[in-house]
Each structure stands twice: as C-alpha cells, then as structure tokens.
Design a protein around this motif. Structure first.
Motif, PDB file in Angstrom:
ATOM      1  N   LEU A  39       0.653  -1.306  -0.131  1.00  0.00           N
ATOM      2  CA  LEU A  39       0.300  -0.526  -0.004  1.00  0.00           C
ATOM      3  C   LEU A  39       0.798   0.893  -0.021  1.00  0.00           C
ATOM      4  N   SER A  40       1.604   1.694   1.367  1.00  0.00           N
ATOM      5  CA  SER A  40       3.198   2.294   0.867  1.00  0.00           C
ATOM      6  C   SER A  40       3.018   2.629  -0.187  1.00  0.00           C
ATOM      7  N   PHE A  41       3.601   1.757  -1.237  1.00  0.00           N
ATOM      8  CA  PHE A  41       4.827   1.492  -2.551  1.00  0.00           C
ATOM      9  C   PHE A  41       3.535   2.078  -3.541  1.00  0.00           C
ATOM     10  N   LEU A  42       2.611   1.578  -3.548  1.00  0.00           N
ATOM     11  CA  LEU A  42       1.379   2.179  -4.630  1.00  0.00           C
ATOM     12  C   LEU A  42       0.412   3.706  -4.249  1.00  0.00           C
ATOM     13  N   ILE A  43       0.871   4.141  -3.444  1.00  0.00           N
ATOM     14  CA  ILE A  43       0.729   5.379  -3.114  1.00  0.00           C
ATOM     15  C   ILE A  43       2.184   5.873  -3.506  1.00  0.00           C
ATOM     16  N   GLY A  44       2.910   6.435  -3.647  1.00  0.00           N
ATOM     17  CA  GLY A  44       3.950   6.655  -3.477  1.00  0.00           C
ATOM     18  C   GLY A  44       4.188   6.436  -5.430  1.00  0.00           C
ATOM     19  N   SER A  45       3.467   5.067  -5.948  1.00  0.00           N
ATOM     20  CA  SER A  45       4.270   5.123  -6.949  1.00  0.00           C
ATOM     21  C   SER A  45       3.291   6.175  -7.863  1.00  0.00           C
ATOM     22  N   ILE A  46       1.276   5.812  -7.218  1.00  0.00           N
ATOM     23  CA  ILE A  46       0.642   6.898  -8.014  1.00  0.00           C
ATOM     24  C   ILE A  46       1.306   8.578  -7.750  1.00  0.00           C
ATOM     25  N   ILE A  47       1.243   8.984  -6.565  1.00  0.00           N
ATOM     26  CA  ILE A  47       2.260  10.288  -6.547  1.00  0.00           C
ATOM     27  C   ILE A  47       2.940  10.557  -6.719  1.00  0.00           C
ATOM     28  N   GLY A  48       3.615  10.167  -8.110  1.00  0.00           N
ATOM     29  CA  GLY A  48       5.268  10.097  -8.478  1.00  0.00           C
ATOM     30  C   GLY A  48       4.503  10.180  -9.764  1.00  0.00           C
ATOM     31  N   LEU A  49       3.235   9.131 -10.470  1.00  0.00           N
ATOM     32  CA  LEU A  49       2.951   9.832 -11.299  1.00  0.00           C
ATOM     33  C   LEU A  49       1.803  10.845 -11.902  1.00  0.00           C
ATOM     34  N   SER A  50       1.291  10.694 -11.024  1.00  0.00           N
ATOM     35  CA  SER A  50       0.612  12.142 -10.483  1.00  0.00           C
ATOM     36  C   SER A  50       1.907  13.634 -10.695  1.00  0.00           C
ATOM     37  N   ILE A  51       2.448  13.830 -10.254  1.00  0.00           N
ATOM     38  CA  ILE A  51       3.774  14.516 -10.404  1.00  0.00           C
ATOM     39  C   ILE A  51       4.507  14.298 -11.569  1.00  0.00           C
ATOM     40  N   LEU A  52       4.156  13.771 -12.543  1.00  0.00           N
ATOM     41  CA  LEU A  52       5.284  13.698 -13.811  1.00  0.00           C
ATOM     42  C   LEU A  52       4.047  14.400 -14.902  1.00  0.00           C
ATOM     43  N   TRP A  53       2.587  13.234 -14.311  1.00  0.00           N
ATOM     44  CA  TRP A  53       1.327  13.996 -15.212  1.00  0.00           C
ATOM     45  C   TRP A  53       1.326  15.825 -15.069  1.00  0.00           C
ATOM     46  N   SER A  54       1.056  16.003 -14.057  1.00  0.00           N
ATOM     47  CA  SER A  54       1.523  17.271 -13.504  1.00  0.00           C
ATOM     48  C   SER A  54       2.192  17.997 -14.403  1.00  0.00           C
ATOM     49  N   ILE A  55       3.727  18.598 -14.440  1.00  0.00           N
ATOM     50  CA  ILE A  55       4.500  18.661 -14.865  1.00  0.00           C
ATOM     51  C   ILE A  55       4.128  19.408 -16.662  1.00  0.00           C
ATOM     52  N   GLU A  56       3.849  17.313 -16.736  1.00  0.00           N
ATOM     53  CA  GLU A  56       3.993  17.637 -18.345  1.00  0.00           C
ATOM     54  C   GLU A  56       2.195  18.729 -18.822  1.00  0.00           C
ATOM     55  N   PHE A  57       1.107  17.995 -18.382  1.00  0.00           N
ATOM     56  CA  PHE A  57       0.490  18.908 -18.378  1.00  0.00           C
ATOM     57  C   PHE A  57       1.019  20.550 -18.944  1.00  0.00           C
ATOM     58  N   PHE A  58       1.010  21.343 -17.940  1.00  0.00           N
ATOM     59  CA  PHE A  58       1.473  21.797 -17.430  1.00  0.00           C
ATOM     60  C   PHE A  58       2.448  22.766 -18.494  1.00  0.00           C
ATOM     61  N   ILE A  59       3.476  22.527 -18.927  1.00  0.00           N
ATOM     62  CA  ILE A  59       3.954  22.802 -19.595  1.00  0.00           C
ATOM     63  C   ILE A  59       3.391  22.550 -21.593  1.00  0.00           C
ATOM     64  N   LYS A  60       2.355  21.608 -21.665  1.00  0.00           N
ATOM     65  CA  LYS A  60       2.247  21.245 -22.515  1.00  0.00           C
ATOM     66  C   LYS A  60       1.168  22.945 -22.778  1.00  0.00           C
ATOM     67  N   SER A  61       0.575  23.119 -21.598  1.00  0.00           N
ATOM     68  CA  SER A  61      -0.257  23.684 -22.092  1.00  0.00           C
ATOM     69  C   SER A  61      -0.011  25.622 -21.284  1.00  0.00           C
ATOM     70  N   LEU A  62       1.090  25.905 -21.270  1.00  0.00           N
ATOM     71  CA  LEU A  62       1.320  27.024 -21.089  1.00  0.00           C
ATOM     72  C   LEU A  62       2.458  27.281 -21.638  1.00  0.00           C
ATOM     73  N   VAL A  63       3.602  26.897 -22.150  1.00  0.00           N
ATOM     74  CA  VAL A  63       5.061  27.324 -22.018  1.00  0.00           C
ATOM     75  C   VAL A  63       4.210  26.495 -24.006  1.00  0.00           C
ATOM     76  N   LYS A  64       4.502  27.727 -24.593  1.00  0.00           N
ATOM     77  CA  LYS A  64       4.330  27.987 -25.593  1.00  0.00           C
ATOM     78  C   LYS A  64       5.268  29.492 -26.468  1.00  0.00           C
ATOM     79  N   PRO A  65       5.284  29.230 -28.018  1.00  0.00           N
ATOM     80  CA  PRO A  65       6.269  30.490 -28.005  1.00  0.00           C
ATOM     81  C   PRO A  65       5.351  31.497 -28.527  1.00  0.00           C
ATOM     82  N   GLY A  66       5.769  32.527 -28.055  1.00  0.00           N
ATOM     83  CA  GLY A  66       5.740  34.251 -27.978  1.00  0.00           C
ATOM     84  C   GLY A  66       4.599  34.058 -26.505  1.00  0.00           C
TER      85      GLY A  66
END
Length: 135
Positions: A39-66
């Motif tokens: 259970l501890s490992f799964l909670i950590g994995s979910i948090i790790g994946l959600s951090i990666l997803w949030s970084i990817e989401f915000f970078i793709k949606s906010l960082v654009k040329p200009g």
C-alpha cells in the motif's frame, strides 16, 4: 538528419508505460511480502506518476512560443500551489502510523528510475552504430 539522442512525446509515453509495468511487477512481489509495504509503495507510485503528469500537462498547456512574462508567473504560482498540496499530503500521510517510508519513497522515485533506464537505453541504441575504429 536529426541526432540519434533526440526524444519527444514518445519518450514521456514510454516513461509512463515503463513506470506502470514496474509498479505492477514490484507490487506483485510486495503482495506476498507485506500488505503495508504494498500500500505504501502504490501510494508513492501514484504520487510520482501524478507529479510527472502535472508537470507535463502544465508545460504543454502554458509554455508556447511567444508567451509573455505573465506565463512565467503563472507557472511559478502553479508550482508553488502544487508543492504546497504535495507537502500537506506528505504531512498527513506520515502522520499515519502504518505507512512504510522506504516503500513510499521507492514508489515516488520509480518515475525517475524509469527515466534513467530509458535514457541509458537511448544512449546505448545511439552508440550501437558507431564503429570503434572510426574514433
């Protein structure tokens, strides 16, 4: 012709796939060892994946040329808010007596481990075609 060491969206997709495969594999092993570890490992994995997803989401949606300076401030505000939420989540998780810190940390760093494994594979594949005599 591009460099053999280039990567794009497919690299991030591979990180997700490898992390999920490793999570499932390690979880099967932990299932036979200890339920709290699992259970501890799964909670950590979910948090790790959600951090990666949030970084990817915000970078793709906010960082654009200009984009303006306002975008940089918005990214900073989002990062501050995200890490505040993560800090509060960690606080409440560690207040639980049953959570195993090492299994939890192992789940979180599984994403970084997947990135390292894929980066090593990328470098090995890039250097396969190089003849040692040509150096």
């Amino acid at each position: 012709m591009g460099s053999k060491l280039e990567f794009g969206d497919r690299f991030i997709q591979r990180v997700y796939i490898l992390t999920i495969c490793l999570t499932v594999s390690i979880s099967i092993v932990l299932l036979f060892l200890d339920y709290e570890l699992l259970l501890s490992f799964l909670i950590g994995s979910i948090i790790g994946l959600s951090i990666l997803w949030s970084i990817e989401f915000f970078i793709k949606s906010l960082v654009k040329p200009g984009k303006t300076q306002k975008t940089k401030y918005l990214l900073g505000f989002i990062a501050l808010g995200k890490y505040t939420i993560i800090g509060l989540l960690f606080y409440f998780l560690f207040r639980l007596e049953w959570i195993n810190t090492f299994a939890f940390a192992g789940g979180i760093i599984l994403v970084q481990g997947s990135i390292i494994i894929l980066a090593i594979g990328l470098m090995v594949n890039a250097f396969k075609g190089i003849d040692p005599d040509e150096q």
